[in-house]
Design an enzyme around this catalytic site. Structure first.
Site: not given
Ligand code: NAD
Ligand code: TYD
Length: 355
Positions: A60, A135-137, A161
């Site tokens: 962790d 993230t852009d969020e 988040y």
């Molecule tokens: P994910 O949820 O698929 O993976 C997260 C990983 O982190 C998992 O393997 C989980 O086991 C591990 N983890 C969680 N808590 C932990 C802890 N306390 N210690 C060690 N490991 C831990 O997420 P993702 O989609 O791969 O995103 C990765 C990063 O990119 C995140 O920081 C997220 O905010 C960022 N990000 C994601 C997106 C997207 O679209 N998925 C876009 C922009 C930025």
């Molecule tokens: P998501 O993949 O959860 O990413 P984020 O909320 O971080 O952008 O969702 C992408 C978009 O899709 C978001 O506007 C929410 C929408 N969404 C649905 O309409 N139905 C669903 O079941 C999920 C998971 C997301």
């Protein structure tokens, strides 16, 4: 042997990053630390079984002793920090884990890294990098006519988040300004591609379409996201790690704004062509509009000109090519999908989509 420490490397983007990184013959070794929450999956790293350049450690990031031990043992030249709780809907049901990992965990990791970095010899101290993946969020929600998010857009996070990620970005920034830690931060738009957990829009829709289940579109389906193929995000991170300016942030995006309903239609149309439904009608028949997500951000859009201008990065995939690769991967990797759809996954589906 030179190495980098990757956190969260068993998750979606982390696993793609580690696989891409080690696909290069001259790559540094990777120490991959992941807690293996529901979102972490060792099977995503199966291609690296037996590769001596990859060391997986289950821990962790909030465990200071474990982080100190890893950093002291391996002396990485860089840390690439992906580990996070990442799903907005889960953050609405249970925000505590997001505060624990994204804020307190990042703080603990930063403190461990700072101690290790301060003890390095001068040259290694100067070369060291902490790359924070965000993230852009964090920028909040745009109207249809607003300009896309730039690096100087004010933070306005709206979900637990995004608030927890914004807090982590601020900590990273402060550890640079106060302690001089050599950090760079990337703020990226929505990723899609192989190994994404099927709770996020695109893999969820693929899995449910194939299972003959409803395709739940929140609200009016007109929310807009900017979609980036995960391989392009990994390339951007490698670029920023190699050449990004210390203390800077870089927005990463696909120049690819789409409404959710357009994404789901595109998916249905591709599946119609690749794997037609038995009754010959379109997967679009499975679409259902459902209750909206509370506080649902209307639009995200990224202005990715800085990373292109300074570092020469641009996405290589179009949405069409990225989506084709993604669907092909999910069709070819049904055992991976079945494996992650465990009891815990079914529990989440029940909680989120029962109504
Ligand atoms: P994910 O949820 O698929 O993976 C997260 C990983 O982190 C998992 O393997 C989980 O086991 C591990 N983890 C969680 N808590 C932990 C802890 N306390 N210690 C060690 N490991 C831990 O997420 P993702 O989609 O791969 O995103 C990765 C990063 O990119 C995140 O920081 C997220 O905010 C960022 N990000 C994601 C997106 C997207 O679209 N998925 C876009 C922009 C930025
Ligand atoms: P998501 O993949 O959860 O990413 P984020 O909320 O971080 O952008 O969702 C992408 C978009 O899709 C978001 O506007 C929410 C929408 N969404 C649905 O309409 N139905 C669903 O079941 C999920 C998971 C997301």
């Amino acid at each position: 042997m030179s190495c980098i420490l990757v956190t969260g490397g068993a998750g979606f983007i982390g696993a793609n990053f580690v696989l891409d990184w080690l696909a290069r013959p001259d790559a540094d070794a990777v120490i991959n630390v992941d807690k293996l929450t529901y979102a972490g999956n060792r099977h995503s790293l199966a291609l690296l079984d037996g590769d001596p350049r990859h060391r997986f450690v289950q821990a962790d990031i909030g465990d200071r002793a474990a982080m100190d031990d890893l950093l002291a043992r391996y002396r990485p030249r860089a840390v690439v920090h992906f580990a996070a709780e990442s799903h907005v809907d889960r953050s609405i049901h249970g925000p505590a884990a997001f505060v624990d990992t994204n804020i307190v965990g990042t703080f603990t990791l930063l403190e461990a890294v700072r101690a290790c970095w301060q003890a390095l010899p001068d040259a290694a101290r100067a070369d060291f990098r902490f790359l924070h993946v965000s993230t852009d969020e964090v920028f909040g929600s745009l109207s249809a006519t607003d300009a896309p998010f730039g690096e100087t857009t004010a933070y306005a996070p709206n979900s637990p988040y995004s608030a927890s990620k914004a807090a982590s970005d601020h900590l990273v920034r402060a550890w640079h300004h106060t302690y001089g830690l050599p950090v760079v931060t990337t703020n990226c738009s929505n990723n899609y591609g192989p190994y994404q957990f099927p709770e996020k829009l695109i893999p969820l829709m693929i899995a449910r379409a194939l299972a003959g289940e409803s395709l739940p579109v929140y609200g009016d389906g007109q929310n807009v996201r900017d979609w980036l193929y995960v391989g392009d995000h990994c390339a951007a991170i490698r670029t920023v790690l190699a050449a990004g300016r210390i203390g800077e942030t870089y927005n990463v995006g696909g120049w690819n704004e789409k409404t959710n309903i357009d994404v789901v239609h595109a998916l249905c149309d591709s599946l119609d062509a690749l794997l037609p439904r038995d009754d010959g009608t379109s997967y679009r028949a499975q679409i259902r509009y459902v209750k909206d997500r509370p506080g649902h951000d209307r639009r995200y859009a990224i202005d990715a000109r800085k990373i292109e201008r300074e570092l020469g990065w641009r996405p290589a995939e179009t949405f069409e090519s990225g989506l084709r690769k993604t669907i092909a991967w999910y069709l070819d990797n049904q055992p991976w999908v079945r494996d992650v759809m465990s009891g815990a996954y079914r529990h989440w589906m029940g909680l989120q989509y029962a109504a």
